[in-house]
Motif scaffolding. Structure first.
Motif, mmCIF file in Angstrom:
data_model
loop_
_atom_site.group_PDB
_atom_site.id
_atom_site.type_symbol
_atom_site.label_atom_id
_atom_site.label_comp_id
_atom_site.label_asym_id
_atom_site.label_seq_id
_atom_site.Cartn_x
_atom_site.Cartn_y
_atom_site.Cartn_z
ATOM 1 N N PHE A 263 9.767 27.449 16.871
ATOM 2 C CA PHE A 263 9.711 27.713 15.429
ATOM 3 C C PHE A 263 10.383 29.035 15.069
ATOM 4 C CE2 PHE A 263 7.141 24.629 13.055
ATOM 5 C CZ PHE A 263 6.775 23.796 14.088
ATOM 6 N N VAL A 264 11.078 29.011 13.943
ATOM 7 C CA VAL A 264 11.684 30.221 13.378
ATOM 8 C C VAL A 264 11.258 30.283 11.909
ATOM 9 C CG1 VAL A 264 13.866 31.386 12.806
ATOM 10 C CG2 VAL A 264 13.693 30.009 14.906
ATOM 11 N N VAL A 265 10.869 31.455 11.451
ATOM 12 C CA VAL A 265 10.487 31.618 10.042
ATOM 13 C C VAL A 265 11.382 32.677 9.410
ATOM 14 C CG1 VAL A 265 8.665 32.362 8.453
ATOM 15 C CG2 VAL A 265 8.084 30.927 10.421
ATOM 16 N N ILE A 266 12.040 32.306 8.322
ATOM 17 C CA ILE A 266 12.931 33.247 7.620
ATOM 18 C C ILE A 266 12.266 33.611 6.305
ATOM 19 C CG2 ILE A 266 15.243 33.566 6.633
ATOM 20 C CD1 ILE A 266 16.138 31.335 8.661
ATOM 21 N N ASP A 267 11.826 34.839 6.177
ATOM 22 C CA ASP A 267 10.981 35.211 5.034
ATOM 23 C C ASP A 267 11.014 36.727 4.879
ATOM 24 O OD1 ASP A 267 8.532 35.677 3.375
ATOM 25 O OD2 ASP A 267 8.128 33.570 3.805
ATOM 26 N N PRO A 268 11.033 37.228 3.650
ATOM 27 C CA PRO A 268 10.963 38.685 3.472
ATOM 28 C C PRO A 268 9.634 39.258 3.943
ATOM 29 C CG PRO A 268 11.625 37.593 1.420
ATOM 30 C CD PRO A 268 11.199 36.521 2.372
ATOM 31 N N ARG A 269 8.629 38.388 4.103
ATOM 32 C CA ARG A 269 7.305 38.858 4.526
ATOM 33 C C ARG A 269 6.946 38.249 5.877
ATOM 34 N NH1 ARG A 269 2.810 37.269 1.311
ATOM 35 N NH2 ARG A 269 3.815 35.217 1.317
ATOM 36 N N TYR A 270 6.205 39.000 6.675
ATOM 37 C CA TYR A 270 5.618 38.439 7.895
ATOM 38 C C TYR A 270 4.360 37.697 7.444
ATOM 39 C CZ TYR A 270 3.740 37.940 12.581
ATOM 40 O OH TYR A 270 3.261 37.406 13.756
ATOM 41 N N THR A 271 4.445 36.380 7.398
ATOM 42 C CA THR A 271 3.383 35.609 6.748
ATOM 43 C C THR A 271 2.324 35.127 7.738
ATOM 44 O OG1 THR A 271 4.516 33.522 7.082
ATOM 45 C CG2 THR A 271 5.016 34.728 5.033
ATOM 46 N N GLU A 272 1.272 34.568 7.171
ATOM 47 C CA GLU A 272 0.158 34.016 7.937
ATOM 48 C C GLU A 272 0.597 32.828 8.777
ATOM 49 O OE1 GLU A 272 0.454 34.630 4.773
ATOM 50 O OE2 GLU A 272 -1.171 35.919 4.117
ATOM 51 N N SER A 273 1.720 32.217 8.458
ATOM 52 C CA SER A 273 2.163 31.015 9.187
ATOM 53 C C SER A 273 2.783 31.351 10.536
ATOM 54 C CB SER A 273 3.226 30.261 8.368
ATOM 55 O OG SER A 273 2.725 29.927 7.110
ATOM 56 N N ILE A 274 3.209 32.578 10.722
ATOM 57 C CA ILE A 274 4.100 32.894 11.845
ATOM 58 C C ILE A 274 3.376 32.924 13.186
ATOM 59 C CG2 ILE A 274 5.629 34.692 12.778
ATOM 60 C CD1 ILE A 274 6.422 35.292 9.829
ATOM 61 N N ILE A 282 12.423 36.132 11.106
ATOM 62 C CA ILE A 282 13.681 36.746 10.665
ATOM 63 C C ILE A 282 13.474 37.252 9.244
ATOM 64 C CG2 ILE A 282 16.137 36.398 10.218
ATOM 65 C CD1 ILE A 282 16.198 34.331 12.417
ATOM 66 N N PRO A 283 13.276 38.573 9.108
ATOM 67 C CA PRO A 283 13.090 39.120 7.756
ATOM 68 C C PRO A 283 14.406 39.104 6.997
ATOM 69 C CG PRO A 283 12.650 40.788 9.472
ATOM 70 C CD PRO A 283 13.229 39.601 10.162
ATOM 71 N N ILE A 284 14.334 38.786 5.729
ATOM 72 C CA ILE A 284 15.554 38.658 4.926
ATOM 73 C C ILE A 284 15.305 39.225 3.537
ATOM 74 C CG2 ILE A 284 14.950 36.324 4.088
ATOM 75 C CD1 ILE A 284 17.988 35.650 4.391
ATOM 76 N N ARG A 285 16.373 39.693 2.923
ATOM 77 C CA ARG A 285 16.304 40.148 1.534
ATOM 78 C C ARG A 285 16.177 38.918 0.619
ATOM 79 N NH1 ARG A 285 20.949 43.979 2.006
ATOM 80 N NH2 ARG A 285 19.589 45.724 2.487
ATOM 81 N N PRO A 286 15.303 38.937 -0.378
ATOM 82 C CA PRO A 286 15.152 37.760 -1.250
ATOM 83 C C PRO A 286 16.459 37.402 -1.955
ATOM 84 C CG PRO A 286 13.419 39.376 -1.681
ATOM 85 C CD PRO A 286 14.393 40.023 -0.755
ATOM 86 N N ALA A 287 16.612 36.131 -2.221
ATOM 87 C CA ALA A 287 17.715 35.602 -3.031
ATOM 88 C C ALA A 287 19.093 35.806 -2.398
ATOM 89 C CB ALA A 287 17.683 36.174 -4.454
ATOM 90 N N THR A 288 19.105 36.126 -1.093
ATOM 91 C CA THR A 288 20.404 36.280 -0.415
ATOM 92 C C THR A 288 20.565 35.247 0.704
ATOM 93 O OG1 THR A 288 19.551 37.810 1.251
ATOM 94 C CG2 THR A 288 20.373 38.799 -0.794
ATOM 95 N N ASP A 289 19.669 34.266 0.760
ATOM 96 C CA ASP A 289 19.693 33.301 1.872
ATOM 97 C C ASP A 289 21.017 32.560 1.983
ATOM 98 O OD1 ASP A 289 16.503 33.001 2.619
ATOM 99 O OD2 ASP A 289 16.869 33.466 0.526
ATOM 100 N N THR A 290 21.639 32.300 0.823
ATOM 101 C CA THR A 290 22.895 31.540 0.871
ATOM 102 C C THR A 290 23.943 32.293 1.687
ATOM 103 O OG1 THR A 290 22.353 30.585 -1.254
ATOM 104 C CG2 THR A 290 24.639 30.398 -0.575
ATOM 105 N N ALA A 291 23.955 33.597 1.565
ATOM 106 C CA ALA A 291 24.914 34.381 2.354
ATOM 107 C C ALA A 291 24.639 34.184 3.847
ATOM 108 C CB ALA A 291 24.827 35.860 1.983
ATOM 109 N N MET A 292 23.373 34.226 4.239
ATOM 110 C CA MET A 292 23.040 34.040 5.657
ATOM 111 C C MET A 292 23.465 32.649 6.139
ATOM 112 S SD MET A 292 19.549 34.579 7.765
ATOM 113 C CE MET A 292 19.291 33.720 9.324
ATOM 114 N N ILE A 293 23.235 31.638 5.306
ATOM 115 C CA ILE A 293 23.606 30.266 5.697
ATOM 116 C C ILE A 293 25.118 30.167 5.892
ATOM 117 C CG2 ILE A 293 23.615 27.848 4.938
ATOM 118 C CD1 ILE A 293 21.089 28.655 3.219
#
Ligand SMILES: Nc1nc2c(c(=O)[nH]1)N[C@H]1C(S)=C(S)[C@@H](COP(=O)(O)OP(=O)(O)OC[C@H]3O[C@@H](n4cnc5c(=O)[nH]c(N)nc54)[C@H](O)[C@@H]3O)O[C@H]1N2
Ligand SMILES: Nc1nc2c(c(=O)[nH]1)N[C@H]1C(S)=C(S)[C@@H](COP(=O)(O)OP(=O)(O)OC[C@H]3O[C@@H](n4cnc5c(=O)[nH]c(N)nc54)[C@H](O)[C@@H]3O)O[C@H]1N2
Ligand code: SF4
Ligand SMILES: [Mo]
Length: 898
Positions: A263-274, A282-293
């Motif tokens: 499992f990989v989780v891409i989220d600006p927050r370290y969430t309860e799911s991880i 993988i922490p990421i800046r919000p609303a920039t996911d398209t650039a990463m893709i």
């Protein structure tokens, strides 16, 4: 009613818990933080007997009780009813808990439900704002005025007179209906009303997924939970199932993990799911996911890891040899919420191909390649991490990507779902071996496929004309509606020939909010409050004084599901739940249907010529008859794939229900899989899906097997990497533009805007354990267990001398919020997060001390008309007043004490 309260007081619950509810019972709080699933699937409980209907020890009856909220789950709740009072609650113990046939256990909110139903802050009587009259509304006092208790007769009379006056003066479009269905039927009888539209939950997913894949299953097109266990890699892209899909999803993902999926989780927050999934974060800046893709795709293609055969066979738009052509006829798209839209196929210039775009070649040579290094600058994820994930996804098969709505719940959001689907295509993973790329959240998370159970229809009819101002044409979008109330026009569409945005004039003098709470839950609440203050009449139906009720003039108190005859609840594909009648209506509360009927009768009494309808025209059968009809029509899908009648209902059952109803109910006895008594006792019916391959869900199987024979429903019949239709459609909606390719677009209030306009913090607004949106925000137990706090990154906090517990001021051009900080390394720098749904509480300086995130969000509609909750540019600072009370000690909104 007094009688019921006496019983409650003498029952085994303290007066303070129920009537004041300001201090939590600590024992309860310890229980609350339990998750609803077993953390280790080896821990199956021993089989238990069916729960006894009568609890001998307590002397009450266990009755299955509705949990009806839009909470992303659907579970079994039971209430121990003794002498008409609920003294305890429990959840599913109807069968042993195993990974294949799991229990449907309730979360902390469902288990606190009795605190909501019996809360001292229930609305008890119809009420009117003291200084309001239709001739002299004193709108400026909304939200601050005192309340007067009035009778139902007065409430209906004043409402009918106000509506009639406004409709005579301004016509039916003057009433803007923000939500609800029964009072609007009365308005239909008077000529109609102005409706509301706009996607909030799935952000830009719905239309984008359909344009790209030709399939409307933007959320259901995931593998079922058994096919999920065959996946080798699962990427949760901005999805937090442990919190926002309560119930089984996180547990189902754990089964896939146990079966070998990484499992990989891409989220600006370290969430309860991880943690429970041993996932890579993988922490990421919000609303920039398209650039990463795009960075991932570029690396995959540059490394020769892309699936050329798949792209050639199933997709158009990837390279110059496979561009969409005009050889297919007109294609009509019937979007969920707007008029149908017709696209005539065009020959697309081969220069506009996606390969050239990502490689920075051909006409895109000046832009440079969309390399991981390029992406890293934007999204903040190291280029090496982007490359590693790219290679992993391209080489691990089958692999699925499940995004939530969240990363697409941004302004100009369409490129995100578009790019994510294209990533799946580039790796040949979309639709092969059960692999999927989809928005898999809410109660479809981890378990895709059509529902296997359903309740029957209520069988009720109404006899009022349809609204002549339909949802698809005259509705006002969430992003524009407050502005339209204030300034008198909203967008209809953009004329392709003239390039003009066609505006529709409105003159709104009345607001109605039934079920829902748009003022608190839609963007730009501060502007919404101005809109509320401007109109002549604001009417609301609710069972608590939520934000909409607080800013209204007349409030109708309604019952909760526990006080109604009953309901069938779905949402979880495998289980149908029976919410039974638990208690009589509290105080003077009425059901929504009774309220619609009462208003219709009053309208008829006062204006018989103009309003020829009465109660029976709003709803022609009783609510008890409706329950019986729903039970009779309940179905399940058997192991051979056939839809079957679920319940055996005898003449004695009908008699029994007639006695409960106090009226003669009509139903032909019928044969089904289980008896009604069994269904009542268990409170649910759960299909054993381990039983048969029939229940499996393989999205796109027919198309993948034979794309010529089974084309998908796009203009080209194939998956569209270049979607001119989507681009034209977004243009036609009239708010913004969308490139036909999945590019990294300019995002209003995105990261770059924040830097440019000197509001460098990006606010995201997660769904929170304490609430289902703004439902449950008033419950002391939940307030204590889940405080409303602002997540601030530890480095940012250090630089600003902010510590956990310090009150922080968040500012945007639209409003201000003050809340205690939760300083943590669990969130990326430059980003702050606040749970959505707190009940706004503005102080005298206009600062919202409750932390309602929509105080800060902007009135910006973009794309398909969805809302961009997940990137709002903000400033933060230490607040001057550090004395805000802890949440659990906030006074309740109690209007009439008894
Ligand atoms: N900032 C920000 N805002 C968001 C979001 C976000 O992520 N960030 N998320 C958005 C999403 S995904 C959604 S779905 C929306 C939800 O927005 P809404 O649907 O407006 O919100 P709920 O909180 O579910 O409101 C339900 C209301 O209806 C009342 N109610 C419940 N049952 C009945 C009934 O039978 N009759 C009547 N008359 N009333 C009833 C409840 O008391 C409650 O006040 O919020 C959106 N708002
Ligand atoms: N407890 C609870 N659960 C709920 C609800 C609720 O009110 N309370 N509401 C239900 C409803 S109606 C809905 S629509 C769903 C919503 O369900 P989701 O969309 O899954 O919920 P969110 O918490 O908004 O977001 C999920 C995760 O996305 C992350 N995220 C936010 N922005 C971005 C981004 O730009 N990129 C990336 N990669 N990640 C991002 C957040 O940090 C969060 O951890 O939840 C449902 N479940
Ligand atoms: S997840 Fe939803 S349905 Fe289930 S118990 Fe919680 S609030 Fe109720
Ligand atoms: Mo939602």
């Amino acid at each position: 009613m007094a009688n019921l309260f006496e019983k409650m007081l003498s029952a085994d619950i303290s007066r303070r818990d129920f009537l004041k509810g300001t201090v939590a019972a600590t024992a309860g709080v310890a229980g609350l933080s339990m998750t609803a699933y077993a953390a280790d699937s080896n821990l199956t409980t021993a089989p238990v007997e069916h729960a006894p209907v009568v609890d001998n020890e307590e002397g009450g009856c266990w009755v299955s009780a509705a949990c009806w909220h839009n909470c992303g789950g659907r579970c079994l709740n039971k209430a121990l009813v003794k002498d008409g009072v609920v003294i305890r609650q429990k959840t599913d113990d109807t069968h042993a808990d195993t990974p294949d046939f799991p229990q449907q256990r309730a979360c902390q909110r469902g288990r606190s439900q009795r605190m909501q139903v019996f809360g001292a802050d229930r609305l008890k009587y119809p009420m009117k704002r003291k200084n309001w009259s239709i001739d002299d509304p004193h709108g400026e006092l909304r939200g601050e005025d005192e309340w007067e208790r009035i009778s139902w007769d007065e409430a209906f009379t004043l409402t009918a007179q106000a509506i009639k006056k406004l409709y005579d003066q301004y016509g039916p479009e003057t009433c803007f209906v923000l939500g609800g269905s029964q009072v609007p039927k009365v308005l239909q009888g008077l000529g109609g009303f102005t409706p509301r539209w706009g996607q909030v939950s799935w952000g830009a997913w719905p239309d984008a997924y359909k344009f790209v894949t030709g399939n409307a299953g933007y959320t259901n097109n995931a593998p079922d939970r058994f096919t999920l266990r065959e996946q080798k890699l699962v990427i949760l892209w901005g999805a937090n199932p442990a919190v926002s899909s309560a119930g089984l999803p996180e547990y189902n993902y754990q089964q896939a993990h146990k079966a070998g999926a990484e499992f990989v989780v891409i989220d600006p927050r370290y969430t309860e799911s991880i943690k429970p999934l041993d996932a890579q974060w993988i922490p990421i800046r919000p609303a920039t996911d398209t650039a990463m893709i795009l960075g991932m795709i570029q690396h995959i293609v540059a490394s020769g890891l892309h699936d050329k055969e798949y792209l050639d066979k199933y997709c158009v738009g990837f390279d110059r040899d496979h561009m969409p052509t005009s050889d297919r006829p007109e294609w009509t798209y019937n979007p969920l919420e707007r008029n149908s839209f017709v696209y005539t196929s065009k020959d697309i210039d081969p220069d506009d191909n996606f390969l050239d775009y990502i490689m920075g070649e051909g006409k895109f040579a000046g832009e440079g390649a969309k390399t991981p290094e390029w992406a890293s600058e934007i999204c903040g994820v190291p280029a090496e991490t982007i490359k590693e994930l790219a290679v992993k996804y391209a080489t691990t098969k089958p692999a699925s990507i499940f995004a939530a709505g969240a990363p697409a719940r941004i302004n100009d959001g369409e490129c995100f779902p578009h790019a994510l689907c294209v990533l799946g295509m580039v790796c040949g993973q979309l639709g092969r071996d059960g692999a999927s790329v989809v928005s898999c959240m809410h109660n479809a998370a981890s378990n895709g496929g059509p529902g296997l159970v359903s309740g029957g229809g209520a069988g009720a009819k109404s006899n009022v004309p349809a609204n002549p101002f339909p949802q698809k044409t005259y509705a006002m979008n969430n992003g524009e509606m407050w502005n339209a109330v204030l300034n008198g026009e909203h967008t209809m569409y953009k004329d392709a020939e003239t390039g003009e945005v066609v505006k529709y004039p409105v003159n709104i003098h009345m607001l109605y909010q039934g079920m829902g709470g748009a003022l608190n839950q839609r963007q730009a609440m501060t502007q919404g409050i101005q809109a509320y203050k401007k109109v002549d009449f604001a009417l609301c139906t609710n069972y608590v004084l939520n934000t909409s009720a607080k800013y209204s003039d007349i409030v109708f108190p309604c019952t909760t599901e526990w006080e109604r005859p009953g309901t069938l609840l779905t949402g979880n594909r495998e289980a149908l739940f029976f919410g039974q009648h638990i208690v009589e209506p509290m105080f003077e509360a009425k059901s929504d249907i009774e309220i619609g009927q009462g208003l219709a009768d009053k309208m008829h009494e006062l204006y018989p010529d103009e309003f020829p309808y009465t109660a029976a025209d709003i709803c022609d059968i009783s609510e008890w008859q409706q329950v019986l009809n729903k039970l009779a029509g309940a179905t399940f899908t058997n192991a051979s794939g056939e839809k079957k009648t679920l319940l055996t209902i005898t003449a004695d059952d009908v008699k029994r229900y007639s006695e409960k109803a106090g009226e003669e109910l009509m139903l032909e006895p019928q044969e089904g899989e289980i008896t009604l008594a069994e269904f009542e006792e268990a409170g649910m019916y759960q299909v054993d899906v381990a039983d048969s391959a029939v229940y499996r869900n393989y999205p796109f199987k027919a198309f993948i097997d034979d794309p010529e024979a089974n084309p998908v429903d796009t203009p080209s019949g194939k998956f569209e990497i270049h979607s001119q239709a989507m681009s034209d459609y977004i243009e036609w909606v009239g708010f913004s533009s969308k490139d036909p390719l999945p590019v990294y677009p300019h995002i209003t209030e995105g990261y770059e805007d924040g830097i440019a306009n000197n509001r460098p913090f990006q606010l995201i607004t997660h769904h929170y354990q304490r609430r289902s949106h703004h439902v449950f925000d008033n419950l002391t137990w939940l307030r204590e267990a889940f405080p409303q706090e602002l997540w601030v990154n530890a480095d940012d906090a250090k630089a600003m001398d902010i510590k956990t517990g310090d009150i922080v001021l968040l500012e945007s051009p639209y409003g201000k919020v003050a809340r205690p900080a939760y300083v943590t390394e669990r969130i990326v720098p430059g980003v702050v997060s606040l749970g959505e749904g707190a009940w706004a509480q503005l102080n005298k300086n206009g600062v919202d001390e409750a932390g309602a995130t929509n105080t800060l969000s902007s009135p910006v509609p973009t794309g398909q008309g969805h809302t961009g909750f997940n990137s709002n540019n903000c400033l933060i600072s230490k607040y001057e007043d550090q004395s805000i009370l802890p949440d659990a000690q906030w006074p309740k909104r109690i209007i009439f004490a008894d």
